[in-house]
Design a protein around this motif. Sequence first.
Motif, PDB file in Angstrom:
ATOM      1  N   THR A  28      -9.782 -24.869 -19.585  1.00  0.00           N
ATOM      2  CA  THR A  28      -9.700 -24.105 -18.338  1.00  0.00           C
ATOM      3  C   THR A  28      -8.663 -22.997 -18.474  1.00  0.00           C
ATOM      4  O   THR A  28      -7.860 -22.753 -17.577  1.00  0.00           O
ATOM      5  CB  THR A  28      -9.351 -25.019 -17.155  1.00  0.00           C
ATOM      6  OG1 THR A  28      -8.102 -25.661 -17.431  1.00  0.00           O
ATOM      7  CG2 THR A  28     -10.424 -26.054 -16.934  1.00  0.00           C
ATOM      8  N   PHE A  29      -8.692 -22.338 -19.624  1.00  0.00           N
ATOM      9  CA  PHE A  29      -7.718 -21.287 -19.939  1.00  0.00           C
ATOM     10  C   PHE A  29      -7.665 -20.229 -18.852  1.00  0.00           C
ATOM     11  O   PHE A  29      -6.604 -19.699 -18.538  1.00  0.00           O
ATOM     12  CB  PHE A  29      -8.091 -20.665 -21.285  1.00  0.00           C
ATOM     13  CG  PHE A  29      -7.246 -19.493 -21.677  1.00  0.00           C
ATOM     14  CD1 PHE A  29      -7.738 -18.191 -21.582  1.00  0.00           C
ATOM     15  CD2 PHE A  29      -5.960 -19.672 -22.151  1.00  0.00           C
ATOM     16  CE1 PHE A  29      -6.976 -17.112 -21.956  1.00  0.00           C
ATOM     17  CE2 PHE A  29      -5.172 -18.595 -22.528  1.00  0.00           C
ATOM     18  CZ  PHE A  29      -5.684 -17.305 -22.434  1.00  0.00           C
ATOM     19  N   SER A  30      -8.805 -19.933 -18.273  1.00  0.00           N
ATOM     20  CA  SER A  30      -8.847 -18.863 -17.271  1.00  0.00           C
ATOM     21  C   SER A  30      -8.017 -19.192 -16.039  1.00  0.00           C
ATOM     22  O   SER A  30      -7.689 -18.306 -15.249  1.00  0.00           O
ATOM     23  CB  SER A  30     -10.295 -18.575 -16.859  1.00  0.00           C
ATOM     24  OG  SER A  30     -10.865 -19.723 -16.253  1.00  0.00           O
ATOM     25  N   ARG A  31      -7.649 -20.452 -15.879  1.00  0.00           N
ATOM     26  CA  ARG A  31      -6.847 -20.872 -14.734  1.00  0.00           C
ATOM     27  C   ARG A  31      -5.348 -20.843 -15.025  1.00  0.00           C
ATOM     28  O   ARG A  31      -4.545 -21.211 -14.174  1.00  0.00           O
ATOM     29  CB  ARG A  31      -7.242 -22.285 -14.305  1.00  0.00           C
ATOM     30  CG  ARG A  31      -8.681 -22.399 -13.861  1.00  0.00           C
ATOM     31  CD  ARG A  31      -9.018 -23.823 -13.456  1.00  0.00           C
ATOM     32  NE  ARG A  31     -10.443 -23.977 -13.140  1.00  0.00           N
ATOM     33  CZ  ARG A  31     -11.005 -25.140 -12.819  1.00  0.00           C
ATOM     34  NH1 ARG A  31     -10.269 -26.235 -12.751  1.00  0.00           N
ATOM     35  NH2 ARG A  31     -12.297 -25.201 -12.560  1.00  0.00           N
ATOM     36  N   ARG A  53      -3.718 -15.366 -13.856  1.00  0.00           N
ATOM     37  CA  ARG A  53      -4.807 -16.235 -14.280  1.00  0.00           C
ATOM     38  C   ARG A  53      -6.151 -15.791 -13.756  1.00  0.00           C
ATOM     39  O   ARG A  53      -7.157 -16.018 -14.397  1.00  0.00           O
ATOM     40  CB  ARG A  53      -4.534 -17.666 -13.816  1.00  0.00           C
ATOM     41  CG  ARG A  53      -4.373 -17.814 -12.315  1.00  0.00           C
ATOM     42  CD  ARG A  53      -4.040 -19.249 -11.958  1.00  0.00           C
ATOM     43  NE  ARG A  53      -3.833 -19.441 -10.528  1.00  0.00           N
ATOM     44  CZ  ARG A  53      -3.612 -20.612  -9.973  1.00  0.00           C
ATOM     45  NH1 ARG A  53      -3.544 -21.700 -10.717  1.00  0.00           N
ATOM     46  NH2 ARG A  53      -3.430 -20.716  -8.677  1.00  0.00           N
ATOM     47  N   SER A  54      -6.200 -15.178 -12.629  1.00  0.00           N
ATOM     48  CA  SER A  54      -7.502 -14.888 -12.039  1.00  0.00           C
ATOM     49  C   SER A  54      -7.842 -13.401 -12.097  1.00  0.00           C
ATOM     50  O   SER A  54      -8.811 -13.000 -12.724  1.00  0.00           O
ATOM     51  CB  SER A  54      -7.546 -15.383 -10.597  1.00  0.00           C
ATOM     52  OG  SER A  54      -6.466 -14.843  -9.865  1.00  0.00           O
ATOM     53  N   SER A  55      -7.009 -12.607 -11.507  1.00  0.00           N
ATOM     54  CA  SER A  55      -7.330 -11.187 -11.390  1.00  0.00           C
ATOM     55  C   SER A  55      -6.930 -10.383 -12.610  1.00  0.00           C
ATOM     56  O   SER A  55      -7.329  -9.229 -12.751  1.00  0.00           O
ATOM     57  CB  SER A  55      -6.657 -10.595 -10.150  1.00  0.00           C
ATOM     58  OG  SER A  55      -5.273 -10.829 -10.194  1.00  0.00           O
ATOM     59  N   GLY A  56      -6.148 -10.998 -13.498  1.00  0.00           N
ATOM     60  CA  GLY A  56      -5.740 -10.278 -14.693  1.00  0.00           C
ATOM     61  C   GLY A  56      -4.720  -9.182 -14.435  1.00  0.00           C
ATOM     62  O   GLY A  56      -4.616  -8.238 -15.216  1.00  0.00           O
ATOM     63  N   ARG A  72      -6.117 -10.587 -22.112  1.00  0.00           N
ATOM     64  CA  ARG A  72      -6.602 -11.949 -22.353  1.00  0.00           C
ATOM     65  C   ARG A  72      -8.106 -11.934 -22.552  1.00  0.00           C
ATOM     66  O   ARG A  72      -8.813 -11.088 -21.990  1.00  0.00           O
ATOM     67  CB  ARG A  72      -6.223 -12.873 -21.192  1.00  0.00           C
ATOM     68  CG  ARG A  72      -6.844 -12.540 -19.853  1.00  0.00           C
ATOM     69  CD  ARG A  72      -6.209 -13.379 -18.737  1.00  0.00           C
ATOM     70  NE  ARG A  72      -6.388 -14.801 -18.983  1.00  0.00           N
ATOM     71  CZ  ARG A  72      -5.608 -15.737 -18.439  1.00  0.00           C
ATOM     72  NH1 ARG A  72      -4.603 -15.406 -17.636  1.00  0.00           N
ATOM     73  NH2 ARG A  72      -5.834 -17.023 -18.695  1.00  0.00           N
ATOM     74  N   ASP A  73      -8.564 -12.874 -23.364  1.00  0.00           N
ATOM     75  CA  ASP A  73      -9.992 -13.082 -23.598  1.00  0.00           C
ATOM     76  C   ASP A  73     -10.267 -14.526 -23.230  1.00  0.00           C
ATOM     77  O   ASP A  73     -10.003 -15.444 -24.027  1.00  0.00           O
ATOM     78  CB  ASP A  73     -10.338 -12.793 -25.059  1.00  0.00           C
ATOM     79  CG  ASP A  73     -11.824 -12.890 -25.340  1.00  0.00           C
ATOM     80  OD1 ASP A  73     -12.541 -13.522 -24.522  1.00  0.00           O
ATOM     81  OD2 ASP A  73     -12.270 -12.362 -26.361  1.00  0.00           O
ATOM     82  N   ASN A  74     -10.764 -14.741 -22.031  1.00  0.00           N
ATOM     83  CA  ASN A  74     -10.973 -16.115 -21.570  1.00  0.00           C
ATOM     84  C   ASN A  74     -12.056 -16.838 -22.364  1.00  0.00           C
ATOM     85  O   ASN A  74     -12.033 -18.069 -22.456  1.00  0.00           O
ATOM     86  CB  ASN A  74     -11.312 -16.114 -20.078  1.00  0.00           C
ATOM     87  CG  ASN A  74     -10.117 -15.718 -19.223  1.00  0.00           C
ATOM     88  OD1 ASN A  74      -8.956 -15.866 -19.638  1.00  0.00           O
ATOM     89  ND2 ASN A  74     -10.379 -15.201 -18.036  1.00  0.00           N
ATOM     90  N   ASN A  77     -10.103 -18.197 -25.203  1.00  0.00           N
ATOM     91  CA  ASN A  77      -8.868 -18.912 -24.846  1.00  0.00           C
ATOM     92  C   ASN A  77      -7.646 -18.285 -25.515  1.00  0.00           C
ATOM     93  O   ASN A  77      -6.761 -18.984 -26.033  1.00  0.00           O
ATOM     94  CB  ASN A  77      -8.956 -20.391 -25.246  1.00  0.00           C
ATOM     95  CG  ASN A  77      -9.950 -21.178 -24.412  1.00  0.00           C
ATOM     96  OD1 ASN A  77     -10.547 -20.628 -23.486  1.00  0.00           O
ATOM     97  ND2 ASN A  77     -10.121 -22.437 -24.737  1.00  0.00           N
TER      98      ASN A  77
END
Length: 123
Positions: A28-31, A53-56, A72-74, A77
């Motif tokens: 859940t890297f994007s979180r 984590r969300s909007s970058g 970041r590249d979700n 990860n």
Amino acid sequence: QVQLVESGGGLVQAGGSLRLSCAASEPTFSRLGMGWFRQAPGKEREFVAAISRSSGITYYEDSVKGRFTISRDNARNTVYLEMNSLKPEDTAVYYCAATRGWTNPRNGPYDYWGQGTQVTVSS
């Protein structure tokens, strides 16, 4: 437990560039909010950059604004720190950090830390 592994450090001449990578063992890297910090010999660890984590949304220490870029590249990860126009004062061990929720990007708190990667800029 999230494991963070940095790579991409090395020796570069002043004015040169490096790209640091930090791979996270977290599905859940994007979180995760992600940050880069650095510590030079004899100095305290300092904030360099962070990405939400969300909007970058990105945040930078004043001394690196316009020279460093965090991204970041979700799907991979991975978080990156592109460093351009490097100066000898950028020499430090660079650490990647992750948080499941920060009060502010500079102070975190950050829950997980990588082992660090050395960046040396020669004059």
